[in-house]
Motif scaffolding. Structure first.
Motif, PDB file in Angstrom:
ATOM      1  N   ALA A 303       0.780  -1.122  -0.035  1.00 48.04           N
ATOM      2  CA  ALA A 303       0.001   0.040   0.060  1.00 48.04           C
ATOM      3  C   ALA A 303       0.799   1.052  -0.052  1.00 48.04           C
ATOM      4  O   ALA A 303       0.510   2.305  -0.813  1.00 48.04           O
ATOM      5  N   ARG A 304       2.018   1.237   0.840  1.00 47.39           N
ATOM      6  CA  ARG A 304       2.818   2.265   0.938  1.00 47.39           C
ATOM      7  C   ARG A 304       3.475   2.618  -0.585  1.00 47.39           C
ATOM      8  O   ARG A 304       3.736   3.826  -1.018  1.00 47.39           O
ATOM      9  N   ALA A 305       3.880   1.709  -1.068  1.00 48.39           N
ATOM     10  CA  ALA A 305       4.655   1.753  -2.540  1.00 48.39           C
ATOM     11  C   ALA A 305       3.637   2.125  -3.479  1.00 48.39           C
ATOM     12  O   ALA A 305       4.054   2.809  -4.273  1.00 48.39           O
ATOM     13  N   ILE A 306       2.424   1.491  -3.618  1.00 48.68           N
ATOM     14  CA  ILE A 306       1.516   1.983  -4.490  1.00 48.68           C
ATOM     15  C   ILE A 306       1.023   3.415  -4.492  1.00 48.68           C
ATOM     16  O   ILE A 306       0.986   4.215  -5.222  1.00 48.68           O
ATOM     17  N   THR A 307       1.282   3.853  -3.176  1.00 49.77           N
ATOM     18  CA  THR A 307       0.753   5.370  -2.948  1.00 49.77           C
ATOM     19  C   THR A 307       1.877   6.404  -3.654  1.00 49.77           C
ATOM     20  O   THR A 307       1.591   7.441  -3.946  1.00 49.77           O
ATOM     21  N   ILE A 308       3.268   5.915  -3.221  1.00 46.14           N
ATOM     22  CA  ILE A 308       4.388   6.885  -3.923  1.00 46.14           C
ATOM     23  C   ILE A 308       4.065   6.656  -5.301  1.00 46.14           C
ATOM     24  O   ILE A 308       4.329   7.722  -5.999  1.00 46.14           O
ATOM     25  N   LEU A 309       4.141   5.357  -5.964  1.00 46.75           N
ATOM     26  CA  LEU A 309       4.122   5.399  -7.327  1.00 46.75           C
ATOM     27  C   LEU A 309       2.748   6.173  -7.843  1.00 46.75           C
ATOM     28  O   LEU A 309       3.125   6.732  -9.024  1.00 46.75           O
ATOM     29  N   SER A 310       1.856   6.105  -7.286  1.00 49.75           N
ATOM     30  CA  SER A 310       0.720   6.959  -7.811  1.00 49.75           C
ATOM     31  C   SER A 310       0.907   8.326  -7.927  1.00 49.75           C
ATOM     32  O   SER A 310       0.107   9.212  -8.415  1.00 49.75           O
ATOM     33  N   GLU A 311       1.749   8.887  -6.805  1.00 51.25           N
ATOM     34  CA  GLU A 311       1.904  10.183  -6.866  1.00 51.25           C
ATOM     35  C   GLU A 311       3.176  10.779  -7.470  1.00 51.25           C
ATOM     36  O   GLU A 311       3.848  11.976  -7.165  1.00 51.25           O
ATOM     37  N   ASN A 312       3.708   9.921  -8.401  1.00 60.06           N
ATOM     38  CA  ASN A 312       4.977  10.345  -9.229  1.00 60.06           C
ATOM     39  C   ASN A 312       4.958  11.330 -10.054  1.00 60.06           C
ATOM     40  O   ASN A 312       4.258  11.102 -11.164  1.00 60.06           O
ATOM     41  N   ASN A 313       5.171  12.679  -9.823  1.00 64.44           N
ATOM     42  CA  ASN A 313       5.357  13.635 -10.730  1.00 64.44           C
ATOM     43  C   ASN A 313       4.098  14.157 -11.439  1.00 64.44           C
ATOM     44  O   ASN A 313       4.158  14.120 -12.593  1.00 64.44           O
ATOM     45  N   PRO A 314       2.721  14.003 -10.731  1.00 62.72           N
ATOM     46  CA  PRO A 314       1.572  14.017 -11.547  1.00 62.72           C
ATOM     47  C   PRO A 314       1.485  15.702 -12.218  1.00 62.72           C
ATOM     48  O   PRO A 314       2.216  16.536 -11.629  1.00 62.72           O
ATOM     49  N   LEU A 315       0.892  15.803 -13.118  1.00 62.36           N
ATOM     50  CA  LEU A 315       0.407  16.937 -13.821  1.00 62.36           C
ATOM     51  C   LEU A 315      -0.765  17.450 -12.979  1.00 62.36           C
ATOM     52  O   LEU A 315      -1.722  17.023 -12.585  1.00 62.36           O
ATOM     53  N   THR A 316      -0.785  18.803 -12.408  1.00 64.84           N
ATOM     54  CA  THR A 316      -1.761  19.406 -11.606  1.00 64.84           C
ATOM     55  C   THR A 316      -2.009  20.770 -12.152  1.00 64.84           C
ATOM     56  O   THR A 316      -1.352  21.465 -12.789  1.00 64.84           O
ATOM     57  N   GLY A 317      -3.249  21.289 -11.436  1.00 68.67           N
ATOM     58  CA  GLY A 317      -3.687  22.618 -11.494  1.00 68.67           C
ATOM     59  C   GLY A 317      -3.993  23.159 -12.978  1.00 68.67           C
ATOM     60  O   GLY A 317      -4.934  22.187 -13.631  1.00 68.67           O
ATOM     61  N   ASP A 318      -3.222  23.810 -13.647  1.00 67.31           N
ATOM     62  CA  ASP A 318      -3.618  24.205 -15.017  1.00 67.31           C
ATOM     63  C   ASP A 318      -2.724  23.419 -16.144  1.00 67.31           C
ATOM     64  O   ASP A 318      -2.668  23.600 -17.300  1.00 67.31           O
TER      65      ASP A 318
END
Length: 333
Positions: A303-318
């Motif tokens: 669960a911890r590793a999937i969380t980190i993977l899912s938050e890898n450098n996402p595009l956000t905002g605009d």
């Protein structure tokens, strides 16, 4: 007089530059990021719709859950968690999903089904990147794995990353050192890597990926009892990549995400080179043994590793966009 003029000009420059610097720093700090329940105001039913669609699709097509689990790895590990994996090839660029490294990825049409259901409720609001991540989360639950609270708010990229894919995705034939280094670059430590490879507890491996361990000679480290089964499933030294020839990753509980994988690889029943190395390398073996004994420990680290993977450098905002269709950037829609 000249020195006074220079001092005045320097002060004038600093007073003019400082506000811009402060604004830049503030903008960086205030840049919107991922958040729990990101769509609570703009599309409050989004996560429930995705969860329900995952349940319905899994009921009809059990192997969708394996696909969703692979998707999060193949998308988020390559530079950014931005659904670039889902884009089709164009005249100018090859899609990630059509590269050799993505061999075996399938069921993308079911992600389109989920996207269509979300679009009917909230047109143009929920990104394909978030749908990819949440479908993986809910697919993990369908397979008996843990529920992992994941943030949302990702936006979709506009281009495929096929040209850099091999710089980020480790291959099953690469050394465990390469695998550890690739994941460490994303902030995932050794026990996190061991846990993520526990995804090999479910699904199957095509004979194309493992015949080198059987022909022309059998890899001597393989468990002899397991070799007989592998040879039965993969009778050809050069299998047809289009034929449905495969070995289940875990013969005991092939449809359940559990810690049986670790017991298998400690018993030399791992199908891939990386499975064998995971169980024998001094850096990873202690965690393999611990996960073989404790499913709770496996689930916690997974669960911890999937969380980190899912938050890898996402595009956000605009940044990026919210695609109308997951397989096509909006400018081509």
């Amino acid at each position: 007089m000249a020195s006074k003029a220079l001092i005045f000009l320097a002060l004038l420059f600093l007073s003019a530059a400082s506000p811009k610097t402060a604004i830049a720093e503030t903008n960086e700090e205030d840049k919107p990021g991922l958040a729990m329940d990101f769509y609570k105001d703009t599309c409050p039913q989004a996560e429930d719709i995705i969860k329900e669609q995952v349940k319905l699709l899994y009921k009809r097509h059990k192997n969708t859950a394996f696909s969703w689990l692979r998707n999060i790895f193949h998308d988020c590990a390559v530079e950014s968690c931005d659904a670039s994996l889902l884009l089709d090839s164009t005249r100018r660029s090859l899609s990630e999903k059509e590269t050799d490294r993505s061999f075996g990825l399938r069921n993308f049409r079911y992600l389109d089904t989920i996207k269509e259901a979300v679009e009917r409720e909230c047109p143009g609001v929920v990104s394909c990147a978030d749908i990819l991540v949440l479908s993986a989360r809910d697919g993990i639950v369908s397979l008996g794995g843990p529920h992992i609270p994941l943030k949302t708010g990702r936006r979709d990229g506009r281009k495929s990353r096929a040209e850099v894919l091999e710089q980020y995705l480790p291959d099953h034939n690469e050394s465990i050192s390469v695998v550890l280094d690739r994941f460490a670059a994303m902030g995932i430590n050794t026990q996190g890597v061991v846990a993520l490879l526990g995804a090999h507890s479910v699904g199957r491996t095509h004979c194309v990926k493992l015949v080198h361990r059987l022909y022309p000679e059998v890899d001597p480290v393989l468990n002899p009892d397991h070799v007989e089964h592998m040879l039965h499933k993969c009778p050809d030294a050069i299998p047809d990549p289009k034929a449905v020839q495969y070995v289940r990753n875990d013969r005991g509980t092939p449809m359940v995400l559990d810690n049986n994988y670790y017991r298998n690889i400690l018993d030399n029943k791992g199908l891939l080179i990386v499975d064998h190395q995971l169980a024998t390398d001094k850096r990873t073996k202690p965690h393999v043994k611990k996960m073989a004994k404790s499913q709770d420990y496996f689930f916690k680290e997974f669960a911890r590793a999937i969380t980190i993977l899912s938050e890898n450098n996402p595009l956000t905002g605009d940044e990026g966009e919210i695609r109308k269709q997951c397989n096509v950037a909006n400018k081509h829609h």
